[in-house]
Design a protein around this motif. Sequence first.
Motif, mmCIF file in Angstrom:
data_model
loop_
_atom_site.group_PDB
_atom_site.id
_atom_site.type_symbol
_atom_site.label_atom_id
_atom_site.label_comp_id
_atom_site.label_asym_id
_atom_site.label_seq_id
_atom_site.Cartn_x
_atom_site.Cartn_y
_atom_site.Cartn_z
ATOM 1 N N HIS A 276 7.389 -56.182 102.348
ATOM 2 C CA HIS A 276 8.748 -55.701 102.068
ATOM 3 C C HIS A 276 9.569 -56.720 101.278
ATOM 4 C CE1 HIS A 276 7.605 -52.804 105.196
ATOM 5 N NE2 HIS A 276 8.584 -52.043 104.728
ATOM 6 N N GLY A 277 8.936 -57.789 100.835
ATOM 7 C CA GLY A 277 9.643 -58.778 100.029
ATOM 8 C C GLY A 277 10.758 -59.482 100.765
ATOM 9 N N ILE A 278 10.554 -59.714 102.062
ATOM 10 C CA ILE A 278 11.580 -60.332 102.898
ATOM 11 C C ILE A 278 11.346 -61.834 102.954
ATOM 12 C CG2 ILE A 278 12.637 -60.423 105.190
ATOM 13 C CD1 ILE A 278 11.650 -57.527 105.602
ATOM 14 N N ASP A 279 12.252 -62.607 102.399
ATOM 15 C CA ASP A 279 12.168 -64.059 102.498
ATOM 16 C C ASP A 279 12.666 -64.503 103.868
ATOM 17 O OD1 ASP A 279 11.151 -64.419 99.941
ATOM 18 O OD2 ASP A 279 13.143 -64.573 99.031
ATOM 19 N N SER A 280 12.059 -65.571 104.378
ATOM 20 C CA SER A 280 12.437 -66.071 105.696
ATOM 21 C C SER A 280 12.605 -67.573 105.660
ATOM 22 C CB SER A 280 11.363 -65.717 106.737
ATOM 23 O OG SER A 280 11.698 -66.249 108.019
ATOM 24 N N VAL A 281 13.588 -68.048 106.422
ATOM 25 C CA VAL A 281 13.692 -69.478 106.668
ATOM 26 C C VAL A 281 12.789 -69.832 107.845
ATOM 27 C CG1 VAL A 281 16.048 -69.601 105.793
ATOM 28 C CG2 VAL A 281 15.676 -69.268 108.241
ATOM 29 N N LEU A 282 12.620 -71.110 108.072
ATOM 30 C CA LEU A 282 11.765 -71.629 109.123
ATOM 31 C C LEU A 282 12.488 -71.583 110.463
ATOM 32 C CD1 LEU A 282 8.920 -73.255 109.163
ATOM 33 C CD2 LEU A 282 10.387 -75.274 109.375
ATOM 34 N N GLY A 283 11.904 -70.903 111.437
ATOM 35 C CA GLY A 283 12.424 -70.955 112.794
ATOM 36 C C GLY A 283 11.792 -72.098 113.565
ATOM 37 N N ASN A 284 12.274 -72.353 114.759
ATOM 38 C CA ASN A 284 11.687 -73.446 115.529
ATOM 39 C C ASN A 284 10.243 -73.150 115.931
ATOM 40 O OD1 ASN A 284 13.098 -71.536 117.312
ATOM 41 N ND2 ASN A 284 12.506 -72.878 118.994
ATOM 42 N N HIS A 285 9.915 -71.877 116.136
ATOM 43 C CA HIS A 285 8.533 -71.546 116.463
ATOM 44 C C HIS A 285 7.621 -71.731 115.256
ATOM 45 C CE1 HIS A 285 8.602 -69.820 120.636
ATOM 46 N NE2 HIS A 285 9.900 -69.964 120.378
ATOM 47 N N GLU A 286 8.075 -71.344 114.074
ATOM 48 C CA GLU A 286 7.276 -71.607 112.875
ATOM 49 C C GLU A 286 7.133 -73.105 112.634
ATOM 50 O OE1 GLU A 286 8.794 -67.415 112.021
ATOM 51 O OE2 GLU A 286 9.857 -69.256 112.497
ATOM 52 N N ALA A 287 8.206 -73.848 112.878
ATOM 53 C CA ALA A 287 8.155 -75.298 112.686
ATOM 54 C C ALA A 287 7.112 -75.931 113.591
ATOM 55 C CB ALA A 287 9.530 -75.914 112.952
ATOM 56 N N ALA A 288 6.986 -75.407 114.817
ATOM 57 C CA ALA A 288 6.025 -75.963 115.763
ATOM 58 C C ALA A 288 4.597 -75.520 115.465
ATOM 59 C CB ALA A 288 6.401 -75.572 117.186
ATOM 60 N N ILE A 289 4.433 -74.410 114.755
ATOM 61 C CA ILE A 289 3.105 -74.011 114.279
ATOM 62 C C ILE A 289 2.707 -74.884 113.090
ATOM 63 C CG2 ILE A 289 1.805 -72.179 113.124
ATOM 64 C CD1 ILE A 289 2.114 -71.650 116.083
ATOM 65 N N ALA A 290 3.666 -75.133 112.192
ATOM 66 C CA ALA A 290 3.384 -75.934 110.997
ATOM 67 C C ALA A 290 3.127 -77.396 111.332
ATOM 68 C CB ALA A 290 4.544 -75.813 110.011
ATOM 69 N N ASP A 291 3.761 -77.911 112.395
ATOM 70 C CA ASP A 291 3.638 -79.320 112.767
ATOM 71 C C ASP A 291 3.594 -79.405 114.294
ATOM 72 O OD1 ASP A 291 3.834 -82.016 113.272
ATOM 73 O OD2 ASP A 291 5.564 -82.362 111.952
ATOM 74 N N ARG A 292 2.417 -79.617 114.838
ATOM 75 C CA ARG A 292 2.233 -79.607 116.294
ATOM 76 C C ARG A 292 3.082 -80.666 116.990
ATOM 77 N NH1 ARG A 292 -2.130 -76.804 118.351
ATOM 78 N NH2 ARG A 292 -2.165 -78.208 120.142
ATOM 79 N N ARG A 293 3.471 -81.730 116.285
ATOM 80 C CA ARG A 293 4.286 -82.770 116.915
ATOM 81 C C ARG A 293 5.632 -82.219 117.369
ATOM 82 N NH1 ARG A 293 3.985 -86.982 112.058
ATOM 83 N NH2 ARG A 293 4.338 -84.965 111.025
ATOM 84 N N ARG A 294 6.086 -81.165 116.734
ATOM 85 C CA ARG A 294 7.373 -80.582 117.092
ATOM 86 C C ARG A 294 7.319 -79.805 118.406
ATOM 87 N NH1 ARG A 294 10.289 -78.582 111.474
ATOM 88 N NH2 ARG A 294 10.769 -80.670 110.726
ATOM 89 N N ARG A 295 6.142 -79.607 118.937
ATOM 90 C CA ARG A 295 6.024 -78.894 120.207
ATOM 91 C C ARG A 295 6.562 -79.709 121.370
ATOM 92 N NH1 ARG A 295 0.342 -75.443 119.514
ATOM 93 N NH2 ARG A 295 0.685 -75.029 117.285
ATOM 94 N N ARG A 296 6.780 -80.987 121.146
ATOM 95 C CA ARG A 296 7.381 -81.814 122.198
ATOM 96 C C ARG A 296 8.791 -81.353 122.534
ATOM 97 N NH1 ARG A 296 6.063 -87.594 119.471
ATOM 98 N NH2 ARG A 296 6.772 -86.368 117.678
ATOM 99 N N ARG A 297 9.416 -80.612 121.623
ATOM 100 C CA ARG A 297 10.766 -80.092 121.871
ATOM 101 C C ARG A 297 10.751 -78.867 122.789
ATOM 102 N NH1 ARG A 297 14.951 -81.041 117.963
ATOM 103 N NH2 ARG A 297 14.408 -82.634 116.432
ATOM 104 N N PHE A 298 9.578 -78.303 123.074
ATOM 105 C CA PHE A 298 9.466 -77.068 123.835
ATOM 106 C C PHE A 298 9.073 -77.350 125.282
ATOM 107 C CE2 PHE A 298 9.031 -75.881 119.471
ATOM 108 C CZ PHE A 298 9.450 -74.561 119.361
ATOM 109 N N ASN A 299 9.458 -76.444 126.188
ATOM 110 C CA ASN A 299 9.009 -76.581 127.572
ATOM 111 C C ASN A 299 7.552 -76.130 127.684
ATOM 112 O OD1 ASN A 299 8.908 -73.709 127.958
ATOM 113 N ND2 ASN A 299 11.110 -73.700 128.392
ATOM 114 N N SER A 300 6.960 -76.335 128.836
ATOM 115 C CA SER A 300 5.524 -76.083 128.993
ATOM 116 C C SER A 300 5.170 -74.619 128.767
ATOM 117 C CB SER A 300 5.064 -76.525 130.388
ATOM 118 O OG SER A 300 5.769 -75.828 131.394
ATOM 119 N N GLN A 301 6.026 -73.699 129.223
ATOM 120 C CA GLN A 301 5.731 -72.276 129.042
ATOM 121 C C GLN A 301 5.787 -71.885 127.568
ATOM 122 O OE1 GLN A 301 8.772 -71.094 131.904
ATOM 123 N NE2 GLN A 301 7.193 -70.107 133.133
#
Length: 291
Positions: free
Chosen positions: A54-79
């Motif tokens: 659908h040609g929808i551009d998206s910015v990076l969410g925190n979940h995408e950021a944590a997929i792109a860079d696993r180090r960012r998962r430290r910001r998330f709780n265990s669940q």
Amino acid sequence: MRLVVLSDIHGNLGAFEAVLADIATQDVDDIISLGDNVGYGPDPGPVLRLLREHGIDSVLGNHEAAIADRRRRRRFNSQSREALDLTEAWLDADGRACIASMPPVLLRHRCRFVHGMPPDSPFTYLFEFMGRRLPKVFTLFAEALCFVGHTHDLEVLRCDETGAVASVLLPQASPDVAGQMPRGASSGASSGALHGTTLETSPGAQSEALTLSTASPRVTVQTLVLDTGARHLVNVGSVGQPRDGDPRAKYVVWDDTARTLTVRRVAYDVAAAVRRFAEAGVAQRYIDRLG
């Protein structure tokens, strides 16, 4: 120019498909996603494919950021980290490449688009600025209008010519059944009228006109006319993981000519989504949020 802004689909394909079907009934010029298209829900790949189709551009969410860079998962709780592990397993190479291409911020149509908070954070929450820090929000961006997501709650902040900052409270529009109006609300839409609610304003701030109507048995519409002399920050709510007690998928339409911000609440098959989430092994807490 009529612009759709949506956020926080969170891998909920049924909710996203319902929103796309509703958007198809609107005359719009562009669609932008504020990120967290993935995470929690079991269909991150199909959601990302629909964004591309659908040609929808998206910015990076925190979940995408944590997929792109696993180090960012430290910001998330265990669940949430467990949910990210599932999301990563469900994604193919095309999905990961799509996520890697997402910028942290978009500047378009004289507006700023960011997942969390301006100028470009996918992690900071709007509620971190409530109270005495609220006026600082409008020092973080230069544009007259900024769109954010992340909290999954609809909210509009305005800063008037005097610098007074207010939260513009939208009325509760949670029907007992899809399309039913809340008690005390009017189904008419008259210019300049305020139906079924009052706006919370700080000293010196002026109220803005709000109308409430049903567009169809499955869609409830609220339209807010934004003051030309004020700047605004709009939190657009969530398509696929509501946290406001209303299970419907939400998105907004901004018309910069009429200066109207329209919130569209779209009913979809929540029971089917619950089954899909459960069958895929999604944690119960994220199933419960579906409604």
